[in-house]
Design an enzyme around this catalytic site. Structure first.
Site, short mmCIF file in Angstrom:
data_model
loop_
_atom_site.label_atom_id
_atom_site.label_comp_id
_atom_site.label_asym_id
_atom_site.label_seq_id
_atom_site.Cartn_x
_atom_site.Cartn_y
_atom_site.Cartn_z
N CYS A 357 0.85 -1.20 0.00
CA CYS A 357 0.00 0.00 0.00
C CYS A 357 0.88 1.24 0.00
O CYS A 357 0.51 2.29 -0.52
CB CYS A 357 -0.83 0.06 1.29
N HIS A 413 1.12 13.64 -7.01
CA HIS A 413 0.37 14.89 -6.87
C HIS A 413 -1.00 14.83 -7.57
O HIS A 413 -1.83 15.71 -7.40
CB HIS A 413 1.20 16.06 -7.40
N ASP A 417 -2.81 16.23 -2.35
CA ASP A 417 -2.47 17.67 -2.38
C ASP A 417 -1.32 17.94 -1.43
O ASP A 417 -1.10 17.19 -0.47
CB ASP A 417 -3.67 18.50 -1.93
#
Ligand code: CAO
Length: 440
Positions: A357, A413, A417
């Site tokens: 993950c 990105h 954010d």
């Protein structure tokens, strides 16, 4: 067999010798009228010399670099007579071809601007139109009209094609290679949709500079190179840096290190980082996700598996430790020791390296102050860990010696954010400053 015919350089409007910069045909080629045979380049311009009739090229009498003038022999052609010609193309096809003759795209408008009006004529009984001349040093694209035509037919923007001809000129084979690379989905050369394009790596003869030895990359390095390259090119990375006071964590680690060793494993800072990362991922769901290849949906994961970059003599591998949130520090230390040994023995299976993950890459055992790790897709973030150092930290009235751990968090990105990333790394830092929080 029909009589062979000499194909000569037509009237090129100058008595000067002009250099051949491209030969587009070879012996055995079957050509149509107007197919380009050679491309000439003078001081001021370049021009294609097309065939005046169809036929089979029997022998090419010139080569790149030769200088020729009007009337000189280019090749021997076995003409194809009318009854040998293939059937006329269907009406629709003819229409398409006419459209190609009169391209309307922006690109072709640009090429029109670069092409001057002068059009030399052929001094033969059956004149074939000579393609218009393209001036040199236009500051635009440096290529021949036939290559422009080819690029237009494939819908290729010549700005994205690297020229391998003389002075960086784009030749036919450059357009062909560009098309091939797109068909093969080669990210290094780019693709039309993504608009990526790069110059090919220079092929340098290093023996010119000194003694060398060439060795082949290991299989692991070849595979990880492809993954790293794709991830670097396809994911917009931002790296957020921070420094965390791990003085208390280190005191706790040292107090328990020997106990762990007795049980056969090493309790290193990395184990605490794994645990803190799993806890932080629970708070910041976007970090525990993968972006689907269509770029439009996010898969949010309810499990907390963490990949750990392990340095092996054959290259970097990333085994995955599962359900980190459900395991204690000693259990994680045990598992990390086992899996990194398995990695160094090159015994990891594909299953050992799947399902991560989030990844941690720790260079803390080696050194350095910070680095920008590359995201291990399909993860959306990776934490780089550098070597901790004692530093004087001002507490409001005086400087205190604190053990500071540098962290480098690279994130995708498109998914995360900047503010979210700053919150993530701050939260993670708090877990490490006071490890009792890991229990909350
Ligand atoms: N600061 C200071 N010391 C650190 C540290 C840090 N951030 N991290 C580890 N150390 C210390 C350890 O405590 C250990 O010291 P002691 O033996 O005195 O306790 C020593 O450095 C060596 O640690 P280690 O490297 O054996 O163990 P680890 O758990 O930190 O790391 C592993 C395990 C497998 C991740 C590591 O061996 C490894 O392969 N690291 C390289 C990963 C890599 O190549 N990343 C780059 C990828 S980016 O391209």
């Amino acid at each position: 067999m029909a009589d062979l015919k000499e194909v000569l350089v037509p009237d090129i409007g100058t008595t000067d010798m002009v250099e051949i910069i491209e030969v587009s045909v070879a012996a055995g080629d079957e050509i149509e009228a107007e197919d380009v045979l050679i491309t000439l380049e003078s001081d001021k311009a370049s021009m294609d010399i097309p065939a005046s009739e169809p036929g089979i090229v029997k022998e090419v009498k010139v080569k790149v670099g030769d200088k020729v003038s009007t009337g000189q022999l280019i090749l021997m052609l076995e003409p194809i007579t009318a009854d040998q010609q293939p059937e006329e193309p269907k009406e629709e096809l003819k229409k398409e071809e006419t459209q190609i003759e009169e391209p309307k795209s922006e690109d072709s408008e640009k090429s029109k601007v670069t092409e001057p009006v002068q059009e030399p004529t052929l001094n033969t009984s059956r004149p074939a139109p000579v393609a218009p001349i393209m001036p040199e040093n236009t500051g635009l694209i440096y290529t021949s009209p036939s290559v422009r035509r080819l690029a237009f037919e494939f819908g290729i923007d010549l700005n994205k094609v690297s020229g391998t001809g003389r002075k960086g000129r784009i030749v036919k084979v450059d357009v062909q290679n560009y098309v091939k690379s797109i068909m093969a989905g080669d990210a290094s050369t780019g693709n039309i949709q993504g608009g990526l394009s790069t110059l090919p790596m220079p092929d340098i003869d290093f023996t010119k500079f000194g003694e060398i030895e060439t060795t082949e990359l290991s299989r692991i390095k070849k595979i990880s190179a492809q993954n790293l390259h794709r991830n670097w090119v396809m994911i917009p990375h931002v790296t957020q840096f921070d420094e965390v006071d791990i003085s208390e964590m280190e005191a706790f680690r040292k107090a328990n290190k020997d106990e762990a060793l007795k049980q056969g494993y090493k309790l290193t800072p990395l184990v605490f980082l794994m645990k803190a990362a799993a806890k932080t991922l629970k708070q910041f769901q976007n970090f525990n996700s993968s972006l689907l290849p269509n770029g439009e949906s996010l898969v949010l994961k309810k499990y907390f598996h963490i990949g750990v970059a392990v340095d092996t003599p054959k290259g970097l591998v990333v085994p995955v430790i599962r359900d980190v949130d459900q395991k204690g520090l000693f259990e994680l230390a045990d598992e990390l020791g086992t899996v990194s040994q398995k990695a160094r023995d090159l015994k990891l299976t594909a299953a050992d390296m799947q399902g991560s993950c989030f990844t941690i890459s720790s260079l803390g055992g080696i050194g350095g102050t910070a680095f920008t790790p590359i995201i291990n897709a399909p993860d959306v973030a990776i934490l780089g860990v550098s070597r901790s150092q004692m530093k004087p930290i001002y507490n409001g009235s005086e400087f205190e010696p604190k053990l500071m751990l540098p962290l480098s968090l690279s994130y995708d990105h498109r998914v995360i954010d900047g503010a979210e990333a700053a919150r993530f790394i701050t939260y993670l830092g708090k877990m490490l400053v006071d490890i009792r929080r890991l229990l909350l």
